[in-house]
Write a protein that holds these residues in place. Structure first.
Motif, short mmCIF file in Angstrom:
data_model
loop_
_atom_site.label_atom_id
_atom_site.label_comp_id
_atom_site.label_asym_id
_atom_site.label_seq_id
_atom_site.Cartn_x
_atom_site.Cartn_y
_atom_site.Cartn_z
N GLY A 21 -1.89 4.33 -3.71
CA GLY A 21 -3.17 4.41 -4.40
C GLY A 21 -3.18 3.71 -5.76
N ARG A 22 -2.00 3.29 -6.21
CA ARG A 22 -1.89 2.54 -7.46
C ARG A 22 -1.55 1.09 -7.16
N THR A 23 -1.70 0.22 -8.13
CA THR A 23 -1.31 -1.17 -7.95
C THR A 23 0.20 -1.29 -8.16
N GLU B 201 0.83 -1.20 0.00
CA GLU B 201 0.00 0.00 0.00
C GLU B 201 0.87 1.26 0.00
N GLU B 202 1.93 1.25 0.78
CA GLU B 202 2.83 2.41 0.84
C GLU B 202 3.53 2.62 -0.49
#
Length: 246
Positions: free
Chosen positions: A226-228, A221-222
């Motif tokens: 917000g992107r994969t 996540e870090e």
């Protein structure tokens, strides 16, 4: 938790001046799955081979369970298991003989080795094939056999180079479960992969290597912000283009 793998300032320069790994530092804690990702030529395999003592390096320190890989190679290797990207167990042995040889090398008691070998062979669909010569195995069967041998001595650190390549979906599912189980018992796992969906779902932390340097590290996540991971990885690949793996 304590660090099981510590890499501090690792540098490897190949003949001709190519700096495959450049002052790389990272650590993997007990109970942690760490995914190591990057495009071909980024330095993943060079790093893994250095950790496992398969090749030397020019600068830096690598410790496995507190043991310096360069100064205490035998102690470091006893604490780890290594699964290369293209395992080639001895073709003149049966799968069972290879697993027994590995257990002998690590001093695993008979009762424990037999229980673990039986369990993992069943889990990876190899029970009926362990008595056959490895030379007759498919790539996937060789990989499963090497994996069973790696698991039989319950290492403190597992180092896996593209472990899901060549495995069928069922075996991949079981391997992910085993990885989580081992970490629950205090093992640390450091593995490279191009299967970014696996890294995103399985890893506690991920490191992205580019041109031999660690450019990002953290939870999926870090790293994604917000992107994969796939989106992040594609951006890096487009910047560098494709090169040979190192």
């Amino acid at each position: 938790m304590e660090n099981v793998l510590e890499i501090d300032g690792l540098t490897k320069v190949y003949p001709g001046g190519k700096r495959a790994v450049d002052a790389l530092s990272l650590h993997v804690r007990a109970g942690e799955i760490y995914g190591f990702i990057g495009h071909n030529g980024a330095g993943k395999s060079t790093t893994i081979r250095s950790v496992c003592g398969v090749q030397g390096f020019d600068e830096g320190v690598i410790r496995v369970d507190g043991h310096d890989v360069a100064r205490e190679p035998l102690m470091a290797k006893r604490a780890m298991a290594y699964l290369p990207d293209n395992p080639e167990p001895y073709p003149f042995m049966t799968g069972a003989q290879f697993v027994t040889l590995t257990a002998d090398l690590y001093g695993v008691p008979t009762a424990q080795r037999e229980e673990r070998a039986k369990r993992y062979a069943s889990l990876f669909g190899m029970s009926e094939s362990m008595g056959e010569l490895i030379g007759a195995y498919s790539h996937g069967m060789k990989q499963k056999t090497a994996l069973i041998a790696a698991l039989v001595h319950q290492p403190r650190l597992m180092v896996l180079d593209e472990p899901f390549v060549g495995l069928d979906p069922e075996a991949s599912f079981h391997l992910k479960a085993v990885m989580r189980e081992l970490c629950g018992e205090g093992c640390a796992i450091f593995f490279s992969t191009h299967v970014l969906e696996v890294a995103e779902k399985l890893c506690d932390r991920v490191g992205i290597i580019r041109r031999g340097r660690l450019i990002a590290e953290g939870t999926p996540e870090e790293i994604g912000g917000g992107r994969t991971l796939e989106e992040v990885f594609m951006e890096e690949t487009q910047q560098d283009g494709g090169t040979r793996d190192a």
